[in-house]
Enzyme design. Sequence first.
Site, mmCIF file in Angstrom:
data_model
loop_
_atom_site.group_PDB
_atom_site.id
_atom_site.type_symbol
_atom_site.label_atom_id
_atom_site.label_comp_id
_atom_site.label_asym_id
_atom_site.label_seq_id
_atom_site.Cartn_x
_atom_site.Cartn_y
_atom_site.Cartn_z
ATOM 1 N N ASP A 2 62.472 19.433 17.681
ATOM 2 C CA ASP A 2 63.719 19.994 17.170
ATOM 3 C C ASP A 2 64.331 20.837 18.284
ATOM 4 O OD1 ASP A 2 65.760 21.091 15.747
ATOM 5 O OD2 ASP A 2 64.516 22.180 14.317
ATOM 6 N N ASP B 153 60.730 16.027 7.810
ATOM 7 C CA ASP B 153 59.762 17.037 8.250
ATOM 8 C C ASP B 153 59.941 18.265 7.372
ATOM 9 O OD1 ASP B 153 60.884 19.641 9.921
ATOM 10 O OD2 ASP B 153 62.321 17.993 9.833
ATOM 11 N N CYS C 60 42.507 11.479 -5.091
ATOM 12 C CA CYS C 60 42.656 11.663 -3.650
ATOM 13 C C CYS C 60 41.343 11.381 -2.921
ATOM 14 C CB CYS C 60 43.121 13.099 -3.368
ATOM 15 S SG CYS C 60 43.354 13.469 -1.611
ATOM 16 N N CYS D 43 40.937 12.292 0.444
ATOM 17 C CA CYS D 43 40.934 13.059 1.685
ATOM 18 C C CYS D 43 39.582 13.720 1.897
ATOM 19 C CB CYS D 43 42.053 14.118 1.676
ATOM 20 S SG CYS D 43 41.692 15.599 0.691
ATOM 21 N N CYS E 126 38.875 16.522 -0.692
ATOM 22 C CA CYS E 126 38.565 16.078 -2.057
ATOM 23 C C CYS E 126 37.248 15.302 -2.131
ATOM 24 C CB CYS E 126 39.718 15.246 -2.613
ATOM 25 S SG CYS E 126 41.171 16.243 -3.031
ATOM 26 N N HIS F 240 44.173 18.621 2.840
ATOM 27 C CA HIS F 240 44.527 17.984 1.571
ATOM 28 C C HIS F 240 46.035 17.806 1.444
ATOM 29 C CE1 HIS F 240 44.862 16.859 -2.591
ATOM 30 N NE2 HIS F 240 45.799 17.794 -2.681
#
Length: 370
Positions: A93, A266, A304, A306, A309, A335
């Site tokens: 940015d 984003d 989930c 991940c 998890c 997560h």
Amino acid sequence: MASPFILHSKASDCAARRGEVRTLHGTVQTPVFMPVGTQATVKGVTPENLKELGAQIILGNTYHLYIRPGHELVRSFGGLHTFMHWDRPILTDSGGFQIFSLKDLTKITEEGARFKSHLDGSNLFLSPEDAVAVQEALGSDIMMCLDTCIPYPATREEAIASTDLTSRWAKRSRAAHKERGQLLFGIIQGGMYPDLRAKAVEELVEIGFDGYALGGLSVGEPAELMMEITEQIAALMPADYPRYLMGVGTPENLVEAVYRGIDMFDCVMPTRNARNGMLFTSSGRLVIKNARHQDDHRPVDEECDCYTCRNYSRAYLRHLFMAREILSSQLNTIHNLHYYVGLMARIRKAIEEDRFSQFRRDFYAKRMAE
């Protein structure tokens, strides 16, 4: 100018689209969410964590890296990718939003932005040409033009003056752009005035950029107004170039903006909320400090897969948060980013199979059911 964007498929009953953006450090599948790594790091996680959870591209910030550690230092390491040990695409940015948010320390002129460092109060200056030069030194794959962000609310006169200045700066940015392998995106401003934004689109397309971003949204306006502007202006943005909605937002915002034809997003929300103990799940938000999680053996989200998890209970995550352990921020961030990145992967699949509208309905039904 050849576009870096390739369209693969479109929804038959809305503006959602599935494509890819080709960059120096790889091809990005869209729609995509970019984790925010403002100061050459996504807070709380390693590059390996990011790769494991499926992040394709991350965001850095020109303003912060210009102040610390300095773009010349980063250049001496061969660019941001080497400096931060990330070999996938990076978008930087321009710093326009940070300068806007530090308005008490900033003076905007035709030449550029004069501002005081938020670190030590030293006087600094960033012109449109400087912003391009800094980003070229950083070696980002996608650079953004320096723009002037418009507050909400703003008078029409304020919006006109700021939008016109952004357009003039965009011309100067394009003229200063030397490293053509690095993509340069123009930023559409105009406040909450659709006609000013439509004019900005025309002017930016005439200049010619590698992609087009909607800036100046999510600055305090109602969500309905944000999506109204997004829908109107996305329809005017070139269909054969990537469309980026800057700084947005919630999972609901992402689903709604994809529905309206946006490709790239984003936001600091998944990482910032993780550090504050708010977790995103398939059925809505979960505040881990709540007492009801104290002896809960379940993972944050039973749907989930991940790392967090797969291995940790809500009870343990609550304990870490209440004890203010550093691991709390890391596990929560893994997560939340996995949720956001996974949401976009499911969105891409739904568009490919032309069932995105049904996906959108199911997304809300699950939230309402809880």
